[in-house]
Design an enzyme around this catalytic site. Structure first.
Site, PDB file in Angstrom:
ATOM      1  N   GLY A  38       0.758  -1.059  -0.077  1.00 28.10           N
ATOM      2  CA  GLY A  38       0.420  -0.254   0.268  1.00 28.10           C
ATOM      3  C   GLY A  38       0.738   0.952  -0.117  1.00 28.10           C
ATOM      4  N   HIS A  39       0.660   2.776   0.983  1.00 32.58           N
ATOM      5  CA  HIS A  39       1.309   3.530   0.893  1.00 32.58           C
ATOM      6  C   HIS A  39       2.252   3.505   2.691  1.00 32.58           C
ATOM      7  CE1 HIS A  39      -1.253   5.457  -1.993  1.00 32.58           C
ATOM      8  NE2 HIS A  39      -2.331   5.081  -1.432  1.00 32.58           N
ATOM      9  N   ALA A  40       2.301   1.821   2.824  1.00 34.28           N
ATOM     10  CA  ALA A  40       3.437   1.810   3.541  1.00 34.28           C
ATOM     11  C   ALA A  40       4.869   2.801   3.515  1.00 34.28           C
ATOM     12  CB  ALA A  40       3.774   0.529   4.253  1.00 34.28           C
ATOM     13  N   ALA A  77       5.235   5.179   1.028  1.00 35.08           N
ATOM     14  CA  ALA A  77       5.090   6.474  -0.007  1.00 35.08           C
ATOM     15  C   ALA A  77       5.416   7.868   1.445  1.00 35.08           C
ATOM     16  CB  ALA A  77       4.469   6.395  -0.316  1.00 35.08           C
TER      17      ALA A  77
END
Length: 57
Positions: free
Chosen positions: A13-15, A17
């Site tokens: 996921g956005h971990a 980002a």
């Protein structure tokens, strides 16, 4: 925090980002947010009790 259960070195996921440069782990982001006064629920099940604590001050 997305990616909390991701194996080391793997982004989910956005971990990866939000914060990068070696500090892109979910645990780092959680500890950083706590260190600046952001309330962090450990699980979706504790969202309500965490919010109640914040609202009560």
């Amino acid at each position: 925090i997305a990616g909390r259960t991701a194996p080391p070195g793997r982004r989910m996921g956005h971990a990866g980002a939000v914060i990068s440069g070696g500090n892109d782990t979910a645990d780092f982001k959680i500890e950083f947010m706590k260190s600046v006064g952001i309330a962090v629920a450990d699980s979706p099940a504790s969202l309500g009790s965490t919010m109640l604590k914040v609202f009560k001050g």
